[in-house]
Design an enzyme around this catalytic site. Sequence first.
Site, PDB file in Angstrom:
ATOM      1  N   CYS A 103      -8.385 -15.247 -16.806  1.00  0.00           N
ATOM      2  CA  CYS A 103      -7.511 -14.156 -16.330  1.00  0.00           C
ATOM      3  C   CYS A 103      -6.946 -13.305 -17.459  1.00  0.00           C
ATOM      4  O   CYS A 103      -7.338 -12.157 -17.640  1.00  0.00           O
ATOM      5  CB  CYS A 103      -6.377 -14.740 -15.497  1.00  0.00           C
ATOM      6  SG  CYS A 103      -6.966 -15.485 -13.972  1.00  0.00           S
TER       7      CYS A 103
HETATM    8  N1  LIG Z   1      -9.382 -19.121 -12.835  1.00  0.00           N
HETATM    9  C1  LIG Z   1      -8.186 -18.606 -12.539  1.00  0.00           C
HETATM   10  O1  LIG Z   1      -7.142 -19.087 -13.001  1.00  0.00           O
HETATM   11  C2  LIG Z   1      -8.046 -17.426 -11.592  1.00  0.00           C
HETATM   12  C3  LIG Z   1      -6.831 -17.201 -10.965  1.00  0.00           C
HETATM   13  C4  LIG Z   1      -6.722 -16.141 -10.082  1.00  0.00           C
HETATM   14  C5  LIG Z   1      -7.824 -15.305  -9.891  1.00  0.00           C
HETATM   15  N2  LIG Z   1      -8.995 -15.540 -10.531  1.00  0.00           N
HETATM   16  C6  LIG Z   1     -10.139 -14.665 -10.265  1.00  0.00           C
HETATM   17  O2  LIG Z   1     -10.966 -15.325  -9.310  1.00  0.00           O
HETATM   18  C7  LIG Z   1     -12.343 -14.992  -9.537  1.00  0.00           C
HETATM   19  C8  LIG Z   1     -13.157 -16.265  -9.664  1.00  0.00           C
HETATM   20  O3  LIG Z   1     -12.740 -16.966 -10.825  1.00  0.00           O
HETATM   21  P1  LIG Z   1     -13.063 -18.499 -11.059  1.00  0.00           P
HETATM   22  O4  LIG Z   1     -12.208 -18.932 -12.196  1.00  0.00           O
HETATM   23  O5  LIG Z   1     -12.985 -19.261  -9.786  1.00  0.00           O
HETATM   24  O6  LIG Z   1     -14.589 -18.418 -11.494  1.00  0.00           O
HETATM   25  P2  LIG Z   1     -15.567 -19.666 -11.719  1.00  0.00           P
HETATM   26  O7  LIG Z   1     -16.482 -19.253 -12.834  1.00  0.00           O
HETATM   27  O8  LIG Z   1     -14.791 -20.920 -11.877  1.00  0.00           O
HETATM   28  O9  LIG Z   1     -16.397 -19.815 -10.377  1.00  0.00           O
HETATM   29  C9  LIG Z   1     -17.179 -18.853  -9.821  1.00  0.00           C
HETATM   30  C10 LIG Z   1     -18.248 -19.487  -8.940  1.00  0.00           C
HETATM   31  O10 LIG Z   1     -18.985 -18.418  -8.358  1.00  0.00           O
HETATM   32  C11 LIG Z   1     -20.342 -18.804  -8.311  1.00  0.00           C
HETATM   33  N3  LIG Z   1     -21.158 -17.585  -8.229  1.00  0.00           N
HETATM   34  C12 LIG Z   1     -21.436 -16.675  -9.190  1.00  0.00           C
HETATM   35  N4  LIG Z   1     -22.180 -15.674  -8.670  1.00  0.00           N
HETATM   36  C13 LIG Z   1     -22.374 -15.953  -7.359  1.00  0.00           C
HETATM   37  C14 LIG Z   1     -23.053 -15.304  -6.296  1.00  0.00           C
HETATM   38  N5  LIG Z   1     -23.683 -14.129  -6.481  1.00  0.00           N
HETATM   39  N6  LIG Z   1     -23.060 -15.890  -5.083  1.00  0.00           N
HETATM   40  C15 LIG Z   1     -22.431 -17.068  -4.870  1.00  0.00           C
HETATM   41  N7  LIG Z   1     -21.770 -17.736  -5.841  1.00  0.00           N
HETATM   42  C16 LIG Z   1     -21.733 -17.176  -7.071  1.00  0.00           C
HETATM   43  C17 LIG Z   1     -20.561 -19.575  -9.594  1.00  0.00           C
HETATM   44  O11 LIG Z   1     -21.688 -20.438  -9.494  1.00  0.00           O
HETATM   45  C18 LIG Z   1     -19.237 -20.348  -9.711  1.00  0.00           C
HETATM   46  O12 LIG Z   1     -19.324 -21.621  -9.109  1.00  0.00           O
HETATM   47  C19 LIG Z   1     -12.357 -14.110 -10.785  1.00  0.00           C
HETATM   48  O13 LIG Z   1     -12.382 -12.772 -10.400  1.00  0.00           O
HETATM   49  C20 LIG Z   1     -11.041 -14.427 -11.455  1.00  0.00           C
HETATM   50  O14 LIG Z   1     -10.563 -13.327 -12.222  1.00  0.00           O
HETATM   51  C21 LIG Z   1      -9.144 -16.601 -11.356  1.00  0.00           C
END
Ligand SMILES: NC(=O)c1ccc[n+]([C@@H]2O[C@H](COP(=O)([O-])OP(=O)(O)OC[C@H]3O[C@@H](n4cnc5c(N)ncnc54)[C@H](O)[C@@H]3O)[C@@H](O)[C@H]2O)c1
Length: 442
Positions: free
Chosen positions: A285
């Site tokens: 983030c």
């Molecule tokens: N990690 C945090 O603390 C946090 C907090 C709030 C918001 N966010 C936001 O949430 C979103 C996700 O972050 P995250 O940390 O969960 O990411 P992550 O990398 O942990 O997980 C993302 C998942 O999406 C899957 N993926 C990728 N492309 C795909 C597709 N085309 N179809 C289906 N699955 C697919 C990946 O295999 C992975 O398992 C981001 O935009 C991030 O900015 C993250």
Amino acid sequence: MSTLDVRTDLWDAPAPPRPTATAFDYDVAIVGLGYVGLPTALAYHAGGSRVIALDASSRRLRTIAARGADLIDSDRERLDTALRSPAAFRLTSDVTELSRAAAVVVCVPTPVDARQVPDLTALRAACATVVAAARPGQLVMLTSTTYVGCTRDLVERPLRERGMEVGVDVFVAFSAERIDPGNVGFAQEVVPRVVGGATAECEERGARLLARYADRVHRVSSLATAEMTKLLENTFRAVNIALANEFADICGALDVPVTEVIEAASTKPYGFMAFYPGPGVGGHCIPCDPHYLLWQLKALHVDAGVITEAMTRIAARPRRVVERIRDVLGRAGKGTLGARVLVVGVTYKPDVADLRESPALEIIDLLADLGAEVQYVDTHAPHIHLVSGRERDSLADPGAFHPDVVLVHTRHHDSDLGWLDADTVVVDGTYRSADIAGRVLL
Ligand SMILES: NC(=O)c1ccc[n+]([C@@H]2O[C@H](COP(=O)([O-])OP(=O)(O)OC[C@H]3O[C@@H](n4cnc5c(N)ncnc54)[C@H](O)[C@@H]3O)[C@@H](O)[C@H]2O)c1
């Protein structure tokens, strides 16, 4: 069809019936089961929804099915329950299943590349899949953090290009995730959600979906407002962390204990919010999200000097840590070449296994580049792979390493520092390890 292609014989003909929504087998499909998507899928399931949990990675699906995902205890229990009810919690990588869900929530990564430019590869791919699979009656909600206008560009417009009327045939909303992985203090249900829709009906449906598990939903007037809200939240954090770091350095120069100052300022019940200094920021983030805004503003020639400076300072923080370690070694009469440095905790924050953008990785590489012998200990990260190609395993017996200096980078709640010798020089990168006698601050 251009105006020249319009068939005038159809002008007065009755309009074809709109495709009607037939019943959906599932309430919601979550696309992307990472640090955010998986707990979200589990929150919906725990709230009584029938859930399709979809990820493009079969490896990730195997990890989840084997109960190996990095989750807080309450989500681990939820996962256990969900996996025992496959009819109401369907783990899959099959995108054709998406048409069986009344709502599709996109939660894929939105990182930046090495030049800090938004990398929209995953989001574009996921949105293209969801748009292609969309069917009448469905709600598509983006929850990945992204630039202002992204939901319109990647979901709303392509759905219209498919011939679907947004707000009538299909519904489009944006609601950024606010989850804080590893934080047991805020259950997902109690954190209010902000939602905006492409139309009033889209907003209404988005709010109703979120209310399936969230106690409070705050509606805003547009997709863009909802997108910008998330960018403000995380930019606010980035700027304040940069300020806290600067205050730590200022306090160091003036020999004032910075943590005590922050805690004292926190007694003011309004107009102040505590942010603490540290060795840098990591995760998906704070190091990334403000760049989605800066990238967009640069193209528009809009000045954002404060944010730009904060992000520059944040990016430079690991180098500052290395300078401090060199300084501490120098005071002990040692050079960096051949010095034994032990890093305690390498994940980007306590109680998670997430190493993304962790400052520790850059610090270890920088010190190793200077010829130091660097090892680490972290029960949450048994193995690390650095940008340089170096690899390390967490030391099983850190006391046996006999470091010249220890850097406390991250302290998990179960961190055991019992092996630390009283006379070891410790640099406290957390600023809050007051229990370590004789520690020096960054
Ligand atoms: N990690 C945090 O603390 C946090 C907090 C709030 C918001 N966010 C936001 O949430 C979103 C996700 O972050 P995250 O940390 O969960 O990411 P992550 O990398 O942990 O997980 C993302 C998942 O999406 C899957 N993926 C990728 N492309 C795909 C597709 N085309 N179809 C289906 N699955 C697919 C990946 O295999 C992975 O398992 C981001 O935009 C991030 O900015 C993250």
